[in-house]
Motif scaffolding. Structure first.
Motif, PDB file in Angstrom:
ATOM      1  N   VAL A 204       0.879  -1.176   0.000  1.00 51.17           N
ATOM      2  CA  VAL A 204       0.000   0.000   0.000  1.00 51.17           C
ATOM      3  C   VAL A 204       0.915   1.224   0.000  1.00 51.17           C
ATOM      4  N   SER A 205       1.048   1.879  -1.149  1.00 51.56           N
ATOM      5  CA  SER A 205       1.951   3.032  -1.278  1.00 51.56           C
ATOM      6  C   SER A 205       1.130   4.312  -1.367  1.00 51.56           C
ATOM      7  N   CYS A 206       1.348   5.219  -0.425  1.00 49.55           N
ATOM      8  CA  CYS A 206       0.631   6.497  -0.418  1.00 49.55           C
ATOM      9  C   CYS A 206       1.586   7.619  -0.823  1.00 49.55           C
ATOM     10  N   ALA A 207       1.272   8.311  -1.882  1.00 50.71           N
ATOM     11  CA  ALA A 207       2.099   9.429  -2.335  1.00 50.71           C
ATOM     12  C   ALA A 207       1.924  10.614  -1.394  1.00 50.71           C
ATOM     13  N   TRP A 208       2.975  11.423  -1.232  1.00 54.75           N
ATOM     14  CA  TRP A 208       2.834  12.674  -0.482  1.00 54.75           C
ATOM     15  C   TRP A 208       1.864  13.582  -1.231  1.00 54.75           C
ATOM     16  N   ASN A 209       1.037  14.280  -0.500  1.00 52.68           N
ATOM     17  CA  ASN A 209       0.050  15.149  -1.138  1.00 52.68           C
ATOM     18  C   ASN A 209      -0.053  16.448  -0.348  1.00 52.68           C
ATOM     19  N   SER A 210      -0.004  17.571  -1.054  1.00 52.55           N
ATOM     20  CA  SER A 210      -0.130  18.861  -0.370  1.00 52.55           C
ATOM     21  C   SER A 210      -1.571  19.109   0.080  1.00 52.55           C
ATOM     22  N   LYS A 211      -2.514  18.397  -0.529  1.00 52.96           N
ATOM     23  CA  LYS A 211      -3.928  18.538  -0.162  1.00 52.96           C
ATOM     24  C   LYS A 211      -4.338  17.383   0.757  1.00 52.96           C
ATOM     25  N   PRO A 212      -5.400  17.584   1.553  1.00 49.70           N
ATOM     26  CA  PRO A 212      -5.802  16.520   2.487  1.00 49.70           C
ATOM     27  C   PRO A 212      -6.561  15.377   1.802  1.00 49.70           C
ATOM     28  N   THR A 213      -5.878  14.722   0.880  1.00 46.14           N
ATOM     29  CA  THR A 213      -6.430  13.560   0.177  1.00 46.14           C
ATOM     30  C   THR A 213      -5.380  12.456   0.173  1.00 46.14           C
ATOM     31  N   ILE A 214      -5.789  11.244   0.530  1.00 46.99           N
ATOM     32  CA  ILE A 214      -4.902  10.085   0.415  1.00 46.99           C
ATOM     33  C   ILE A 214      -4.987   9.586  -1.029  1.00 46.99           C
ATOM     34  N   LYS A 215      -3.825   9.399  -1.665  1.00 51.00           N
ATOM     35  CA  LYS A 215      -3.757   8.765  -2.982  1.00 51.00           C
ATOM     36  C   LYS A 215      -2.912   7.514  -2.814  1.00 51.00           C
ATOM     37  N   ALA A 216      -3.531   6.357  -2.916  1.00 51.25           N
ATOM     38  CA  ALA A 216      -2.838   5.098  -2.653  1.00 51.25           C
ATOM     39  C   ALA A 216      -2.818   4.206  -3.883  1.00 51.25           C
ATOM     40  N   VAL A 217      -1.664   3.565  -4.126  1.00 51.05           N
ATOM     41  CA  VAL A 217      -1.573   2.494  -5.116  1.00 51.05           C
ATOM     42  C   VAL A 217      -1.383   1.205  -4.326  1.00 51.05           C
TER      43      VAL A 217
END
Length: 253
Positions: free
Chosen positions: A237-250
């Protein structure tokens, strides 16, 4: 007051992710009470609305018209995401879970995928099928699709998981739709994001516009979302850093 609520919650319920009984009152909004797990930080509406209440809320979903108004930009954003996570389609199979107006499905088809979109909102699915005849759309749940034995190379699930009352069945169905090399791209609001906390924000978390029951029933952070998927047999489960409060996971098996 609060202590009574805490004790009541602790005796009656467990966290949907980590099964902890250490639950506390998170507050109320729009007439819905929410509880927070002291151990993993998951926030959930409690009690959960029943299936009829949720179904009624989503028939002719109020956001559908907003999504359609921004269709072009949404297709372009989805195309960028799909290319980054899954590359070009070359005949591989794509599924958008909670496809609404079908913009991600259209984007995937344009990249060469055999593209399918599913949504429980029959009206949205009918609109998508009419406007994107190059793809396949169906008003069906992800659990029902998994029972058919379908398998996809790339699954797209953007801003969906927070709407669902039953997490385990949903995550298990996603797993059944994947093979060893499949990828799942998932986004959801990030309650653990630094921008929502002091000194970056002085507002209460309850005031965050993503906290909107009964539309959003669960509120995740990156760690507990990862824990949920690992518990169901996913390995990465890889979560990219995000400047906005949204989780983006691959997410991969």
């Amino acid at each position: 007051g609060g202590l009574m609520n805490e004790e009541l919650a602790a005796t009656e319920m467990t966290c949907a992710i980590c099964s902890s009984r250490r639950l506390r009152d998170f507050g109320s909004k729009a007439g819905y009470r929410m509880i927070e797990c002291r151990d993993c930080g998951l926030v959930a509406v409690s009690p959960m609305p029943d299936a009829e209440e949720i179904a009624a809320f989503y028939q002719d979903y109020h956001k559908s018209a907003q999504y359609r108004a921004k269709l072009g930009s949404k297709v372009r954003r989805a195309r960028r995401r799909i290319r980054r996570v899954g590359g070009r389609g070359r005949g591989r199979r794509f599924l958008d879970v909670g496809c609404n107006a079908g913009f991600a499905v259209s984007a995937a088809a344009s990249l060469g995928y055999h593209a399918t979109g599913i949504d429980v909102d029959g009206e949205a699915v009918a609109w998508a099928a009419e406007h994107f005849p190059e793809a396949h759309f169906e008003a069906v749940s992800v659990e029902a699709l998994a029972r058919r034995g379908e398998v996809y190379d790339l699954i797209y699930c953007s801003e969906v998981i927070e709407h669902l009352p039953a997490l385990d069945g949903f995550v298990q169905a996603l797993r059944e739709l994947m093979h060893a090399d499949s990828r799942l791209f998932l986004t959801t609001p990030d309650l653990g994001h630094y921008s929502l906390r002091k000194p970056f924000s002085r507002r209460s978390l309850l005031d965050w516009d993503a906290v909107r029951p009964p539309e959003h029933l669960y509120y995740f952070n990156r760690a507990n979302l990862r824990e949920l998927f690992l518990r169901h047999g996913f390995r990465r489960v890889s979560c990219a850093w995000n400047s906005k409060p949204t989780i983006k996971a691959v997410i991969r098996l």
